[in-house]
Design an enzyme around this catalytic site. Sequence first.
Site, mmCIF file in Angstrom:
data_model
loop_
_atom_site.group_PDB
_atom_site.id
_atom_site.type_symbol
_atom_site.label_atom_id
_atom_site.label_comp_id
_atom_site.label_asym_id
_atom_site.label_seq_id
_atom_site.Cartn_x
_atom_site.Cartn_y
_atom_site.Cartn_z
ATOM 1 N N GLU A 93 0.845 -1.199 0.000
ATOM 2 C CA GLU A 93 0.000 0.000 0.000
ATOM 3 C C GLU A 93 0.876 1.245 0.000
ATOM 4 O OE1 GLU A 93 -3.553 2.061 2.714
ATOM 5 O OE2 GLU A 93 -3.031 -0.066 2.983
ATOM 6 N N GLN A 136 -7.981 1.781 -1.255
ATOM 7 C CA GLN A 136 -8.511 1.867 0.099
ATOM 8 C C GLN A 136 -9.592 2.944 0.136
ATOM 9 O OE1 GLN A 136 -7.903 2.863 4.772
ATOM 10 N NE2 GLN A 136 -6.061 2.921 3.523
#
Length: 407
Positions: free
Chosen positions: A268, A324
């Site tokens: 991420e 996300q």
Amino acid sequence: MKIKDIICAPGRTGFFFDDQAAIKTTAVADGNAYIGKPATPGFTQVRQAGESVSVMFILEDGQIAHGDCAAVQYSGTGGRDPLFLAKDFIPVILKETEALYKGKEVTTFKEMAQAIDNRRPCHTAIRYGVTQACLDAVAKANRKLMAQVIAEEYGLTVSDKPIPIFSQSGDDRYNNVDKMILKGAEVLPHGLVNNITKLGHKGEKLLEYIGWLRDRIVRLSPYAGYKPVLHIDVYGVLGIALDHDYDAIVGFMAKAQKMAEPFTLRIEGPVDMGSRDPQVEALAKLAQKLQTNGINVEIVADEWCNTLEDIKIFTDNQAGHMAQIKTPDLGGINNSIEAVLYCKQNGMGAYLGGTCNETDRSSQVCTHIAMATSPAQMLAKPGMGVDEGYMVVFNEMNRILTLMKNI
């Protein structure tokens, strides 16, 4: 059913507000605190207590519907709204909500949510908490679960199986991993790799950590066939360490993939380019290079992917493999619902995330969203202690599953 009154209560969140700009540069960790000068407007310390506001709708039959206003850990950075402090915003919340809802009929979730979500400028935390209360009010007025209300209004079916839960470790990235494995978390550990010290100057410490994760899972596996996804957030530090050289970043990811085998690896926020459009371009380029080179590491978009509009742009440009959906950053939870659906319809993995800096209530409401929309994974929240956040989400999820079979 009418809303008779609206009241607010100040609260704490499950974690802290952290000045990300200071942490990335000059701040030094000191136990659970940071030593250094704040670098983001509104902060009086690099780390300070997280605050929330419970918004309670008093219904005319005596029931109380409520939601919690909360903002992300790294408020005031990455294009986000400023620090959310209860004493400053309770008067604002009451002013905004009384005009819209007090004395009014409970109608549909979509209608009630849009009423507050369309009010701009209005802090994302306010829109987040008030729309939770709206959903709860509709559910209570109709004697239904919140997940059922969402499913009915959006033409969906409530999931008949659990959604994979992603646990985050915070700084205790070793002991907390043991907790995750023993509890059978499907996605882990987050890792909080937010500076060069944790990453290593060329990523060598992260590679070592991934190898340790792999071995620890094999050693402590709670059941046969346990195969969690490894999901590590590097907050753009990988790009800094490798001078934003895309070939070098892809080369690092190839090493990381081999170190993670046989587990799937997600990274991420590999880079942080400072604004949305360069971030979209960078993640799209990295995703394409990974595909060209046959490297099975998934990139998760986080920085500068804050609003529903942002998520659509990242998705349309294939900027990463998963987005996300940071629920407080999207404002009204109606936007989080639509974000999950947009990602799923357009080939982007939907990660219903948020922040460790939320509350038990906002986490419960988000679990209803997850069960109605079926994202690829949902964040265990709030907090960084693993046990508490995993418990809140896991238990609410299983209450929904059990109730749906018996009502």
